[in-house]
Design a protein around this motif. Structure first.
Motif, PDB file in Angstrom:
ATOM      1  N   HIS A 138      -3.478   6.181  26.008  1.00  0.00           N
ATOM      2  CA  HIS A 138      -2.382   6.402  25.080  1.00  0.00           C
ATOM      3  C   HIS A 138      -1.860   5.069  24.568  1.00  0.00           C
ATOM      4  O   HIS A 138      -1.759   4.096  25.314  1.00  0.00           O
ATOM      5  N   ASP A 140       1.094   3.414  21.417  1.00  0.00           N
ATOM      6  CA  ASP A 140       2.197   3.714  20.516  1.00  0.00           C
ATOM      7  C   ASP A 140       1.724   3.567  19.078  1.00  0.00           C
ATOM      8  O   ASP A 140       1.429   2.444  18.638  1.00  0.00           O
ATOM      9  N   ASN A 227       5.809  10.205  19.107  1.00  0.00           N
ATOM     10  CA  ASN A 227       6.021   8.995  19.873  1.00  0.00           C
ATOM     11  C   ASN A 227       6.321   9.250  21.345  1.00  0.00           C
ATOM     12  O   ASN A 227       6.663   8.340  22.072  1.00  0.00           O
ATOM     13  N   TRP A 229       5.456  10.661  25.312  1.00  0.00           N
ATOM     14  CA  TRP A 229       4.315  10.602  26.239  1.00  0.00           C
ATOM     15  C   TRP A 229       4.656  11.459  27.435  1.00  0.00           C
ATOM     16  O   TRP A 229       5.551  11.147  28.211  1.00  0.00           O
TER      17      TRP A 229
END
Length: 786
Positions: A138, A140, A227, A229
């Protein structure tokens, strides 16, 4: 290298990728035009032009990233280390990168993605599959400021034999490379990678892409916002068995009945050519003692299953439930009911770090490789304490201190009862010799070279590993770690403030050899040293590392002579072959010197491999220069004791015992050190048998003097040999080494007429057993010409 496989461009050029990814209609077009299997009308022409490829690749290449990863700890199948890999963006909004499992790694990593325009973005593990070779990282999306990129949609149905493709990746982390090729097979068996590492199984290698399609449909459409997680959990079931896809010709040889084959062919697509056959079963798993190698799977919950993907879907959808499997074994039909186990429950997400080593439950991957039961205490990295005892990587620890350690909690419970410096037996197994247990003696780290045992647990919500103490502060280990009082420390400092040498004392060294950084050995044959000794400079840090068991009284001479002392070393390397020197007829010197000699074994923790240290394990012979009720001192050269951060064990020639010792002094210029031991550890009988050597500093050796070399071999047997001094003052010249290390300077040596070799050491004494010089070792480097 993770590979981005593109479909035929005569279809891709008609596909439009919007901000939300590929549309349903366009995805159906791919499925229609490029079927997964080949039939009479499935031949696809490659009509793409160079311009078509250029346009398609211009959209794909920006989505391919270089991944730089560093594994902070060895864990499960992966060692600690760093490397480069390839990943590609599969979800632009959520910031998800697809790559290989061995890139995401099961253990803690630090990673970053390098985009086409050389932007570097930190990435964190999001998911790694327990079995198949894929994982997700992952990042951003808002951190990418200067590059326009798209996501690469999944289209496994577009793959077909004979399809022209382009493989986009990086060349060892340097730049993006594009290779052309043609799909040759869709049903290749997963290749074996390592016998003791990660291996993919229960899949075809194109089948990995199918598994990703399943992942995309069930996971990527979750509630993840652009945005945010959130931890990802994919239900994964297992029966702890390995399957192989065998053709019908092979299954018939395994006993498959003709009517069963006919039924399977009718229920399967016309392209089906075989069935699933059991290859192996993990001991202690759901299939253990119920399934056997060679069993042919026929029905799973009443459904004909001949493909890996369908079987995995059934297992993943029924975790924790029972499943009925009908199989044929040697022509007989057998029905078994098995409990589907949660695959994540046998995939560890925590580990114990103890003395630089990593220990955790045995994972399903390694249990399958080694044929052991999941959950056993597995050594991913032996670190300092275990490697010092001879416990190898991949070992399974069965007992510690005489107690069973079937799981990691048992190991931690037993370890917490041990005090610092304790020596306890440890029993372990290895997969290469699985039917024979091995026992070693483990010394619990008695210094603070490493932090106390810590437990690391993975937090999937952050991608980080949280750490906490593994042992209570009230345990025996913790109490022993901080049990020394201030009074004891002050007493020790007072003791070593009294250690000094008088001006005019000399150190004599003869013919020393030691291996260099490159593994070559050399020496100054026939040389000895005499040099003025400078005052000993004590260090607060060094003195504080002394074992608190040592006495606090001052240093006193035991023989009435001056404070002159001399030291000796045997060969410093563990692997050096022992050379036995024939002993003369039981000389007087041999009998007198033997009770004063000790064999010294020195271990240096990897965390202390500083300048001047080129190996972790040394052997050498020392001579006792002081022995009283409260303190013993051994003189040895600095090729045996290179730095004070060392674990030293002494074995005495006069008494069969091994005790710990502490480095209390290293001369900054000359080639000698002092090591202290506690005489009380010898017991009354041992303390009476051991004595200090009588040191004869005057008159100095001169040409023609007869001397006896008395020393120990690796069996702690004393031997002696007579020689004559031929030159009492030869300048010592030790060349500088490429690797920084201690280098003796401003010293003179003496020559003798006999080459004693460099695998035997001891002191040079007169015929009455009084020590006049010692046979020591100097570090030199030899450059070999190939």
């Amino acid at each position: 290298m993770a590979e981005a496989i593109l479909g035929s461009l005569d279809v891709i050029k008609k596909v439009r990728v919007s901000d939300d990814g590929i549309s349903i209609a366009e995805e159906q077009l791919l499925k229609t035009r490029l079927p997964m299997e080949i039939d009479s009308g499935a031949a696809v022409e490659n009509l793409a032009t160079a311009e078509d490829w250029r346009k398609a690749l211009s959209r794909v290449v920006p989505a391919v990233v270089v991944l730089r990863t560093t594994a902070c700890r060895a864990f499960d199948t992966e060692p600690a280390g760093s490397g480069y890999a390839t990943g590609f963006i599969v979800d632009k909004k959520r910031g998800i990168i697809l790559t290989n499992r061995h890139v995401v790694k099961p253990g803690p990593i630090v990673a970053e993605a390098v985009f086409l325009n050389r932007e570097e973005i930190p990435v964190h593990p999001l998911y790694r599959d327990p079995v198949h070779d894929f994982g997700f990282l992952h990042f951003d999306p808002g951190a990418v400021q200067f590059l326009e990129y798209e996501e690469i949609p999944f289209a496994p149905e577009a793959a077909s034999v004979g399809l022209e493709i382009r493989v986009v990746g990086n060349d060892s982390g340097e730049k993006v490379s594009i290779l052309s090729g043609t799909i040759a097979r869709l049903d290749r068996d997963a290749p074996p990678y390592k016998r003791d590492g990660y291996n993919d199984f229960n899949t075809f290698y194109m089948q990995v892409v199918r598994a990703l399609k399943f992942f995309q449909e069930d996971i990527l459409e979750s509630s993840l916002s652009k945005n945010s997680w959130q931890p990802v959990h994919i239900p994964r079931g297992t029966l702890q068995m390995t399957l192989m896809h065998k053709g019908f010709d092979e299954t018939r040889r395994l006993g498959l009945k003709r009517e069963t084959e006919q039924m399977v062919r009718q229920a399967s697509p016309s392209t089906e050519t075989g069935m699933l056959v059991v290859d192996s079963v993990v001991p202690g798993g759901p299939s253990h003692k119920l399934l056997e190698p060679g069993d042919v799977l026929v029905l799973v919950n009443g459904e004909v299953v001949t493909q890996f993907l369908r079987l995995e879907v059934l297992l993943d959808d029924n975790v924790g439930k029972h499943i009925d499997i009908e199989l044929e074994r040697g022509g007989a039909t057998i029905t078994v009911t098995l409990l589907i186990q949660d695959l994540h429950s046998i995939t560890p997400n925590f580990f114990l770090e103890v003395s630089g080593g990593v220990v955790h439950p045995l994972s399903y991957q390694q249990a399958r490789n080694f044929r052991f039961t999941c959950g056993l205490v597995y050594v991913a990295d032996p670190g300092y304490m275990l490697s010092r005892a001879g416990v190898p990587k991949h070992a399974i620890i069965k007992k510690l201190a005489g107690e069973e350690t079937s799981v990691l909690d048992d190991f931690i419970a037993v370890y917490s009862k041990l005090s610092r410096g304790a020596r306890v037996p440890l029993e372990f197994l290895t997969y290469v010799d699985r039917h024979r247990s091995k026992s070693v003696l483990v010394t619990v780290d008695r210094h603070e070279w490493y932090a106390p045992p810590q437990l690391y647990v993975r937090d999937d919500s952050t991608g980080l590993w949280n750490v906490k103490p593994a042992i209570s502060t009230t345990s025996a280990f913790s109490l022993s770690l901080f049990g020394s009082s201030n009074g004891e420390q002050q007493q020790l400092l007072s003791t070593y403030d009294n250690i000094s040498t008088k001006e005019g004392s000399t150190v004599s060294v003869v013919n020393g050899v030691e291996k260099s950084c490159e593994g070559e050995a050399t020496g100054s044959s026939g040389e000895s040293v005499q040099a003025s000794d400078a005052p000993i400079i004590e260090s607060e840090t060094k003195r504080r590392r002394v074992n608190n068991l040592l006495g606090g009284d001052g240093l006193a001479n035991t023989d009435g002579t001056s404070d002159h002392f001399e030291h000796n070393i045997a060969d410093n390397e563990v692997a050096e072959e022992t050379v036995t020197i024939p002993a003369s007829s039981a000389s007087t010197a041999e009998h007198v010197i033997e009770p004063t000699l000790v064999m010294m074994e020195v271990h240096i923790p990897p965390s202390a491999m500083l300048d001047g240290v080129h190996a972790q394990h040394f052997f050498g012979t020392g001579v006792i220069v002081h022995h009283s009720q409260s303190l013993g001192l051994v003189a040895v050269d600095r090729n045996t004791v290179a730095i004070s951060v060392s674990d030293v064990m002494l074995s005495f020639a006069a008494y069969p015992i091994e005790i710990p010792a502490e480095v209390v002094f290293l001369h900054p210029v000359h080639n000698f050190a002092l090591v202290a031991y506690d005489p009380a550890a010898l017991g009354s009988a041992g303390a009476a048998a051991v004595r200090a050597a009588t040191l004869l500093s005057e008159p100095p050796l001169s040409r023609g003097d007869a001397v006896y070399l008395v020393g120990l071999n690796r069996s702690l047997q004393a031997t002696s040999r007579k020689s004559v001094v031929t030159n009492p003052s030869v300048a010592l010249n030790v060349g500088a080494a490429d690797c920084p290390r201690y280098r003796a300077m401003n010293m003179e040596v003496i020559e003798v007429d006999t080459d004693f070799g460099h695998s035997f050491s001891g002191v040079l004494a007169d015929e009455l057993g009084r020590v006049q010089a010692l046979w020591a070792s100097f570090s030199t480097q030899v450059f070999c010409t190939l």
